[in-house]
Design a protein around this motif. Sequence first.
Motif, short mmCIF file in Angstrom:
data_model
loop_
_atom_site.label_atom_id
_atom_site.label_comp_id
_atom_site.label_asym_id
_atom_site.label_seq_id
_atom_site.Cartn_x
_atom_site.Cartn_y
_atom_site.Cartn_z
N GLY A 29 0.81 -1.20 0.00
CA GLY A 29 0.00 0.00 0.00
C GLY A 29 0.84 1.25 0.00
O GLY A 29 2.02 1.24 -0.24
N GLY A 30 0.18 2.41 0.34
CA GLY A 30 0.88 3.67 0.32
C GLY A 30 0.95 4.23 -1.08
O GLY A 30 0.41 3.69 -2.03
N SER A 31 1.63 5.38 -1.20
CA SER A 31 1.76 6.00 -2.51
C SER A 31 2.76 5.24 -3.36
O SER A 31 3.57 4.47 -2.85
CB SER A 31 2.21 7.45 -2.33
OG SER A 31 3.45 7.48 -1.66
N SER A 32 2.69 5.44 -4.68
CA SER A 32 3.60 4.75 -5.59
C SER A 32 5.02 5.22 -5.37
O SER A 32 5.30 6.42 -5.36
CB SER A 32 3.18 5.02 -7.04
OG SER A 32 1.90 4.45 -7.28
N THR A 33 5.93 4.25 -5.19
CA THR A 33 7.33 4.58 -4.94
C THR A 33 8.23 3.67 -5.75
O THR A 33 7.78 2.73 -6.39
CB THR A 33 7.67 4.40 -3.44
OG1 THR A 33 7.50 3.03 -3.10
CG2 THR A 33 6.79 5.26 -2.56
N VAL A 39 11.62 -0.36 -11.09
CA VAL A 39 10.36 0.29 -10.71
C VAL A 39 10.65 1.66 -10.12
O VAL A 39 11.44 1.78 -9.18
CB VAL A 39 9.58 -0.56 -9.68
CG1 VAL A 39 8.27 0.13 -9.30
CG2 VAL A 39 9.31 -1.95 -10.22
N THR A 40 10.03 2.68 -10.68
CA THR A 40 10.09 4.02 -10.10
C THR A 40 8.67 4.41 -9.69
O THR A 40 7.73 3.63 -9.84
CB THR A 40 10.65 5.05 -11.09
OG1 THR A 40 9.66 5.31 -12.11
CG2 THR A 40 11.93 4.57 -11.74
N ALA A 41 8.54 5.62 -9.19
CA ALA A 41 7.20 6.09 -8.80
C ALA A 41 6.28 6.23 -10.01
O ALA A 41 5.05 6.23 -9.87
CB ALA A 41 7.31 7.41 -8.06
N THR A 42 6.88 6.34 -11.21
CA THR A 42 6.06 6.62 -12.40
C THR A 42 6.21 5.60 -13.52
O THR A 42 5.45 5.65 -14.49
CB THR A 42 6.42 8.01 -12.97
OG1 THR A 42 7.82 8.04 -13.28
CG2 THR A 42 6.08 9.11 -11.98
N THR A 43 7.16 4.67 -13.41
CA THR A 43 7.38 3.70 -14.49
C THR A 43 7.72 2.32 -13.93
O THR A 43 8.21 2.20 -12.81
CB THR A 43 8.54 4.13 -15.43
OG1 THR A 43 9.76 4.16 -14.68
CG2 THR A 43 8.27 5.47 -16.08
N VAL A 44 7.49 1.31 -14.75
CA VAL A 44 8.02 -0.03 -14.51
C VAL A 44 8.60 -0.49 -15.85
O VAL A 44 7.91 -0.45 -16.87
CB VAL A 44 6.96 -1.01 -13.97
CG1 VAL A 44 5.74 -1.08 -14.87
CG2 VAL A 44 7.56 -2.39 -13.75
N GLN A 111 18.61 -2.69 -16.26
CA GLN A 111 17.99 -2.88 -14.95
C GLN A 111 16.48 -3.09 -15.04
O GLN A 111 15.68 -2.41 -14.38
CB GLN A 111 18.29 -1.67 -14.05
CG GLN A 111 19.77 -1.48 -13.72
CD GLN A 111 20.24 -2.40 -12.60
OE1 GLN A 111 19.82 -2.25 -11.45
NE2 GLN A 111 21.09 -3.35 -12.92
N VAL A 112 16.08 -4.04 -15.88
CA VAL A 112 14.65 -4.29 -16.04
C VAL A 112 14.08 -4.96 -14.80
O VAL A 112 14.76 -5.71 -14.10
CB VAL A 112 14.36 -5.15 -17.29
CG1 VAL A 112 14.79 -4.42 -18.55
CG2 VAL A 112 15.03 -6.52 -17.20
N PHE A 113 12.82 -4.69 -14.55
CA PHE A 113 12.10 -5.30 -13.43
C PHE A 113 11.83 -6.77 -13.69
O PHE A 113 11.93 -7.61 -12.78
CB PHE A 113 10.78 -4.54 -13.24
CG PHE A 113 9.82 -5.17 -12.27
CD1 PHE A 113 10.13 -5.25 -10.92
CD2 PHE A 113 8.59 -5.65 -12.70
CE1 PHE A 113 9.23 -5.81 -10.01
CE2 PHE A 113 7.69 -6.21 -11.81
CZ PHE A 113 8.00 -6.29 -10.46
N PRO A 354 5.00 -2.78 -6.45
CA PRO A 354 5.38 -4.17 -6.73
C PRO A 354 6.87 -4.43 -6.54
O PRO A 354 7.71 -3.57 -6.76
CB PRO A 354 4.98 -4.34 -8.21
CG PRO A 354 5.11 -2.96 -8.78
CD PRO A 354 4.65 -2.04 -7.67
N THR A 355 7.15 -5.65 -6.13
CA THR A 355 8.51 -6.14 -6.10
C THR A 355 8.60 -7.35 -7.01
O THR A 355 7.59 -7.91 -7.43
CB THR A 355 8.92 -6.56 -4.67
OG1 THR A 355 8.12 -7.67 -4.26
CG2 THR A 355 8.75 -5.40 -3.70
N ARG A 356 9.82 -7.75 -7.29
CA ARG A 356 10.00 -8.94 -8.12
C ARG A 356 9.31 -10.15 -7.48
O ARG A 356 8.67 -10.95 -8.16
CB ARG A 356 11.49 -9.20 -8.35
CG ARG A 356 12.12 -8.25 -9.37
CD ARG A 356 13.60 -8.43 -9.46
NE ARG A 356 14.14 -7.81 -10.68
CZ ARG A 356 15.43 -7.73 -10.96
NH1 ARG A 356 16.33 -8.24 -10.11
NH2 ARG A 356 15.84 -7.15 -12.09
N GLN A 357 9.44 -10.28 -6.17
CA GLN A 357 8.82 -11.42 -5.50
C GLN A 357 7.31 -11.31 -5.50
O GLN A 357 6.60 -12.31 -5.65
CB GLN A 357 9.34 -11.55 -4.07
CG GLN A 357 8.89 -12.83 -3.38
CD GLN A 357 9.37 -14.08 -4.11
OE1 GLN A 357 10.54 -14.23 -4.42
NE2 GLN A 357 8.44 -15.00 -4.39
#
Length: 435
Positions: A29-33, A39-44, A111-113, A354-357
Amino acid sequence: MSRCLRAAALVAAFTLAAAGCSSNSDSSGGSSTASDVGVTATTVTIGSHQPLTGPAAPGYSQIPVAAKAYFDYINDNGGVNGRKIVYKYLDDVYNPANTVDVVHKLVEQDQVFAMFDGLGTPTHTKVVDYLNERKVPDLSVVSGCRCWDSPDTHPYTFGSIPDYVREGKILGAYVTQKFPGKKIAYFTQNDAFGQDGVIGLDKTIPASSVVSRQVYQPGNQDITPQVTAITESKADVIVAFTINAYTALLRVAQLKQGNTAQLVVSSSGSDPTTLAGLLESVAPQSGQGGSLIQGMVTDAYLTPLTDTSTGWYALFKKVRDQYAPNLPLDGNLNVGMATAYTFVQQLQAAGKNPTRQSIVDATEKGGFTGPGLVPLGYSKTSHAGYIGAQVGTIQGDNSITLEGQPLTTDAGDGPITPYTTPPATPPANGIPTTG
């Protein structure tokens, strides 16, 4: 003293910032980070290896373009949790050595997700260990090697298309039923693609019916010896696990040798639009290339785009018209957009940050919808893609006319079972929701 206090303040500030970054890696949860690599706050950012040139390029090179078109559509409609999907796909020429270089660049430099839609059995098998060692999610591999369904040894890898053993079982059962007592020949690619297909075929075609088993090596276009051997065997039916270019070469060789055997071709090498284009040089009158594939038997696992009455046709055509107008509305576009549609659901299910896991965990929970004629096999114990297919015949305006019902089976000795649940319909805005 003041210098010491300032230094202490800086240390404290750094510690708080680090703690903040750590808490933001939680996907709940929380804001996008910026929650993980890529993964950035605005892109994956995701990556892929694709045969943009080389022997597999005809047809297959359209798949990543179609996927990107759907991602562009999603991005223009707000992205996923406020993030735009950046899709980097690089040409590996369907050459495994190139695939290794391309994938290492995407992982270590770009550095792709996650890896998404990596195409090809001989190519992806060279990087699957590396991706799992680096714990890079390896999603929707565009290959039916049953090796992708190995959650114990490759926990980060998931298939997409039906594995070739399942497909071989279904095609073999059809051949046995429709052509009883006929002589059968196999023509297959000399790697896990063709080998798995043969394993499946042998489960449902009696060994006594198979009069010739021929293989080809991608890149060697002289298949005259193999087709000569098939012709001399007097086979009535040729079952092929081939890429599109080699299906066309097989058809040309048949014509040259006066071989009239019925062709039965796996879905990977039977896209009607691609084959018609490849065969234009043999039937040079405009639009006549398709006449050479009429009656070819194949199978499908996605709702065909030649069925213009479906919501999937309407959605994918709208996206194509806006973002990739030069792409034909064919099976390759269908694959690209279908896998992209699934990825959007996976990313949604992976959480706000999101995380890789978390995307691996979300994928194992399954429940994804889309244009599949049969379901995806994702669970904690299965990383298989679509778990079956429906047999059809190329007819009319180079479309696949489906027969009977979709069928599901396993990659072992389990039964082949009709699947009666109709395909899902897309949401009105074409954007899936999960959870």
